[in-house]
Scaffold this motif. Structure first.
Motif, PDB file in Angstrom:
ATOM      1  N   GLU A 103       0.825  -1.219   0.000  1.00  0.00           N
ATOM      2  CA  GLU A 103       0.000   0.000   0.000  1.00  0.00           C
ATOM      3  C   GLU A 103       0.852   1.259   0.000  1.00  0.00           C
ATOM      4  O   GLU A 103       0.533   2.238  -0.665  1.00  0.00           O
ATOM      5  N   SER A 104       1.911   1.250   0.779  1.00  0.00           N
ATOM      6  CA  SER A 104       2.750   2.448   0.879  1.00  0.00           C
ATOM      7  C   SER A 104       3.755   2.516  -0.268  1.00  0.00           C
ATOM      8  O   SER A 104       4.384   3.548  -0.472  1.00  0.00           O
TER       9      SER A 104
ATOM     10  N   ASN B 203       8.031   0.519  11.495  1.00  0.00           N
ATOM     11  CA  ASN B 203       6.602   0.266  11.627  1.00  0.00           C
ATOM     12  C   ASN B 203       5.668   1.348  11.107  1.00  0.00           C
ATOM     13  O   ASN B 203       4.521   1.402  11.541  1.00  0.00           O
ATOM     14  N   GLU B 204       6.125   2.198  10.205  1.00  0.00           N
ATOM     15  CA  GLU B 204       5.225   3.258   9.734  1.00  0.00           C
ATOM     16  C   GLU B 204       3.916   2.697   9.179  1.00  0.00           C
ATOM     17  O   GLU B 204       2.831   3.200   9.486  1.00  0.00           O
ATOM     18  N   GLU B 205       4.011   1.667   8.339  1.00  0.00           N
ATOM     19  CA  GLU B 205       2.812   1.126   7.713  1.00  0.00           C
ATOM     20  C   GLU B 205       1.864   0.517   8.747  1.00  0.00           C
ATOM     21  O   GLU B 205       0.654   0.751   8.730  1.00  0.00           O
TER      22      GLU B 205
ATOM     23  N   SER C 298       0.104   8.642   5.117  1.00  0.00           N
ATOM     24  CA  SER C 298      -1.346   8.779   5.300  1.00  0.00           C
ATOM     25  C   SER C 298      -2.077   8.950   3.980  1.00  0.00           C
ATOM     26  O   SER C 298      -3.214   8.497   3.849  1.00  0.00           O
ATOM     27  N   VAL C 299      -1.435   9.553   2.984  1.00  0.00           N
ATOM     28  CA  VAL C 299      -2.112   9.698   1.690  1.00  0.00           C
ATOM     29  C   VAL C 299      -2.271   8.339   0.996  1.00  0.00           C
ATOM     30  O   VAL C 299      -3.395   7.931   0.713  1.00  0.00           O
ATOM     31  N   PRO C 300      -1.174   7.597   0.733  1.00  0.00           N
ATOM     32  CA  PRO C 300      -1.392   6.315   0.041  1.00  0.00           C
ATOM     33  C   PRO C 300      -2.208   5.319   0.862  1.00  0.00           C
ATOM     34  O   PRO C 300      -2.909   4.482   0.298  1.00  0.00           O
TER      35      PRO C 300
END
Lengths: 440, 440
Positions: free
Chosen positions: A82-83, A110-112, A293-295
C-alpha cells in the motif's frame, strides 16, 4: 544478587574478530553471546542493562505524553505494498512466506503497521494529537553486520509515531520528541547532539539524528562545541508549553553529519568551537507529513467537517545499540565504567575471604542493608582469590565497590571504591549500616 | 492516566468471527488489534495487562532462583539439525532464508539455543544448578489460528531451562518450578491445576501441564475437586528447602488431560469430587534428562573428573495467552472483571460533569491523591455522557470505580463501586483524601 548463584561468564580474552571496545567488553563480561551473524543472546548482565535503558526511554516517552503499545515483529507484505515500500526496501528487508505461502516480513520499522492501526480507529480531530510508541525487536538484513550490538541484524528499537491534524501541530509533536530524546540520553550519562540529517528511506522534510561522539563512531560529524556543553532540557520541562525556544537554542548552532555537511558554514565558526569527530547515531527523528497517510488513506475529520490526511512523524531510538554506545563513551583500560542510571547493579560487594566467619557475617549484614535501602547489589560470594575478584569487579564496571576483608573487619572497617575516579576510602561498618538504615 | 490523552478505542460490537468471550472482550475494549492471522498488536490497555503478567512471572521465577536473560527470536537452522528437530518439527516451524541464503527459523521454543549458550560457558558441576529463563516472542505457524491471543501464531512465552548434574538434582529443579508456577498463577487470581501430561515434541519422562478451568477451554480435563480448593504454596515458601511434600500434596490427587486420562481411576473417586470440565493450558513443564545435551554435547565435569551430559528440563508459561485465559475466568455480562494484580489500573475515576468547576476540582484532588498513594488510576475526563462512561468503565473492568457527580460533591461525597460485587457506597471526600494521604 549472589554471584555464586548468578550466571556471569566473564572471560579473559575477547575473540579476535571483536574490533571495537564495546564489542570486546560485552563479550568479555558475558553480556551477550553471538548466535549468528548480527544476532545475539543477551546474557543476564547484558539483559539487566538493556532493561535499564528501555525503562529510561519509557519514562521519558511517557513524560512527553506518548502512549506505549506493542506491535508484532512479523507484518503482512500487503501493508507495505500500500505504501509502495515493499519493493523499494531492498534486500535489508527479511521477507518470509508462511505455510499458506502468504508474503510476510520481519518488521524493519513500523510506519505502515501503525498507520493501519491508526486508520482503523481514529476518525476525528478530537482524538488528536496522538503519539504511539513501542519497544520491539526489529530485523534488518545488513550485508555485513559488525561491531557487536552496534550494527546487529536483530536489534531492539523504540519507535514512536505522531499523528496530528495540521503541519504546525506536527511540529509541536516533533519538538516534544526532540526534547524528550535529549532528556532520555542525558539520564543515561550521554551528551547526544541533534544534527540535521538526511531523511533516507523514511522520507519527509525535517529530520534530526542524535549523535554521541566516540572515536569508533561509524560516521564523521561536525558541530559547534557549544552543543557539547549544553545540558538536557531537564525533567521538569513543561511538555504542554511552547518548546520552540528549547529546540532553537540548539538548532541555532552548526551541527551536521557528513552527508549534510556544509564545509563553508563550518569553517566560518571560531576555530576553538569547530568540533570534527566521529559519531554514533543513537536516535533519529522524522517529520514526513502525509507520506504514508495519503497512500494508506489515513484521514481524519477537521473542525469544519472535511476529511484530510493525518500529519505524521516517526521517532526512533536504538535501544540495544545504546548498550554498546554507552560502553564506547564510558570505559577505561580496566573495563566498563557504567553511569549509575544504567549500571546492572549500583554496588559490587566483595568478600575477600569467603568462609571466614567474621567476613561472611559483615558481608551478609551489608548486603541486606544495601538492599533494604533500595540499592541493587552484586555480592561476590564466590571462593575465588581476591585478586581475580577485584579485576572482575573493575571489568564489569559497577559504580561502587565495597570490599570486606579480615584485617578491615577486625578494625570495624570496610573499603569503598569509586570505580570511575578510582578513589578509595575506609568506612566504619557501623556508620555505613546506620546510614543505610536511615535510607530505608 | 487521563483518558482524554489516552488511546482506548472501545467499540460497541465485536466482529462476528470472535467466538469466545475473551476474544470478543479484548477486541471491544481495544486491547488488541489483529494484524494478520494469529498476529496481534497490543494496544495500550492490552499492553499494560501483558506487562503486569510478565512482571508477576518474572518475580516468581526470580524468587525460585532462576536467572533472566533474553534470547533472540531468530535462530540458525544448524542448531536444530544438531538436535535432530529441524526436519522433525514440521510445518509449525516458520523457516526463513536470509539474503545469503542461510537457513534460519523463527524460534517456536529454545531448547537448542539455550543448550548452545550453556555448553559455551559451563564446564563444571561447580557452576550448577542453573536455571535460565527469558520472556520472548515465539512463532508457531498454526494451520488455523483462532480464539484471539489464546491460539495465536506470534505469542509471548516465558520459557525457563534447568541444568543439573544428576537426575535427582534435576527433579529438585523441577519441583522448584512446579511450586513457582502455582504461586505465579495464584497471584494472577487463577487456580491452576497441575495435570500429568504427554511430553509431545519436547520429549522427556516427566511432565505437567498447568490448566485453568473454563467452559471455552480447548481440551477436556479431569481432576479431583480437592485440587481446586488448594491454595498456592505461598510466597514465603523456602525454595532452598525440600519441596517434595509440597508437590506430592498435589500429585497424590487425580488430575489428567484427555490424552492421559484413566477413566477407571477417575471413576474410583467419590462422585462429589469428580470434576470433569474444559481447561486452558497456561503452563507446561518438562524434565527430559539428556535428550538435548547428548546430541549437542553439553557436558560437565563431575566431582571425580568425569565428563557427563547435563540433565535438563524446560518450563513454559503462555504469557500472552494468559491475558485471554484470565478474561475467560474473570468476566460477567457487563465486561471484564480484572483481578487487582493484573488490572491495567486499579481505580477508574469518573467525572460525571466535566467542565463543572466543583466536579473538576474534586476529581483533580482525588486523582492526584490516589497516585501519590501509589494507586494506578484511569481518570475519565472526557466530555461524553455519564451513561456511556459507566458502561465503558464496567466493560474495561477496573476493580474499583470512583464516581464524582455534582450532587455528591455538593454533599462532600463521592461514590465508590466494587466492580466484582457491584456494591456501591458513598464516601466522604475528606475521609478518602485523609486515608490516601496516610498511605503516601
Amino acid at each position: 544478587m549472589r554471584l555464586s548463584r548468578y550466571f556471569l561468564p566473564v572471560t579473559k580474552d575477547a575473540p579476535a574478530d571483536a574490533a571495537i571496545a564495546s564489542h570486546k567488553l560485552m563479550l568479555r563480561t558475558g553480556m551477550v553471546r553471538q548466535n549468528g551473524a548480527g544476532i545475539y543472546s543477551w546474557l543476564p548482565m547484558g539483559f539487566r542493562v538493556l532493561k535499564k535503558i528501555e525503562q529510561i526511554v519509557r519514562e521519558e516517552m511517557d513524560r512527553a505524553g506518548a502512549v506505549e503499545m506493542l506491535m508484532p515483529t512479523l507484518q503482512q507484505a500487503d501493508l507495505w505494498r500500500e505504501s509502495g515500500r515493499y519493493e523499494a526496501y531492498g534486500k535489508e528487508m527479511l521477507r518470509i512466506q508462511d505455510r499458506h505461502e502468504r508474503d510476510m516480513l520481519y518488521g524493519p520499522t513500523n510506519e505502515e503497521l501503525v498507520t493501519d492501526v491508526f486508520r482503523s480507529y481514529v476518525k476525528s480531530y478530537k482524538q488528536l494529537p496522538l503519539v504511539l510508541y513501542h519497544q520491539q525487536w526489529k530485523f534488518r538484513d545488513e550485508v555485513r553486520p559488525r561491531f557487536g550490538v552496534m550494527r546487529g541484524r536483530e536489534f531492539l528499537m523504540k519507535d514512536a509515531y505522531s499523528f496530528d491534524l495540521t503541519e504546525e501541530d506536527a511540529r509541536v509533536s516533533y519538538r516534544k520528541m526532540f526534547c524528550a530524546y535529549l532528556n532520555a540520553f542525558g539520564r543515561m550519562g550521554l551528551t547526544a547532539v541533534p544534527m540535521r540529517a538526511d531523511t533516507g528511506p523514511i522520507g519527509g522534510d525535517m529530520s534530526h539524528e542524535f549523535i554521541i561522539l566516540a572515536d569508533t563512531g561509524e560516521s564523521a560529524v561536525f558541530c559547534d562545541k557549544a552543543l557539547l556543553d549544553m545540558p538536557a532540557p531537564g525533567l521538569d520541562l513543561d511538555f504542554d508549553g511552547d518548546l520552540t525556544a528549547e529546540v532553537e537554542k540548539r538548532t541555532q548552532y552548526y551541527a551536521a553529519t557528513e552527508e549534510m555537511h556544509d564545509a563553508d558554514a563550518f569553517a566560518a565558526l571560531p576555530a576553538d568551537r569547530q568540533v570534527s569527530a566521529r559519531g554514533i547515531e543513537v536516535g533519529h527523528i522524522f517529520n514526513f507529513g502525509t507520506k504514508y497517510s495519503v497512500p494508506m488513506n489515513a484521514v481524519v475529520q477537521t473542525t469544519d467537517g472535511q476529511m484530510v490526511p493525518v500529519q505524521m512523524g516517526s521517532y526512533g531510538i536504538g535501544v540495544s545499540r545504546l548498550v554498546g554506545g554507552i560502553i564506547e563513551a564510558c570505559h577505561d583500560e580496566n573495563g566498563i565504567v557504567w553511569p549509575e542510571s544504567v549500571a546492572p547493579w549500583q554496588v559490587g560487594l566483595i568478600n575477600m575471604r569467603v568462609g571466614d566467619a567474621a567476613c561472611d557475617a559483615v558481608c551478609e549484614r551489608i548486603y541486606q542493608a544495601l538492599q533494604a535501602a533500595g540499592r541493587e547489589v552484586l555480592y561476590d560470594d564466590t571462593d575465588e582469590r581476591a585478586g581475580g575478584k577485584f579485576a572482575r569487579m573493575d571489568l564489569i564496571g559497577l559504580p561502587w565497590q565495597t570490599t570486606v576483608g579480615p584485617r578491615g573487619v577486625a578494625d570495624g572497617k570496610v573499603e569503598v571504591k569509586n570505580r570511575k575516579t578510582g578513589e578509595k576510602h575506609e568506612v566504619s561498618i557501623e556508620d555505613m549500616l546506620n546510614q543505610l538504615d536511615a535510607q530505608k
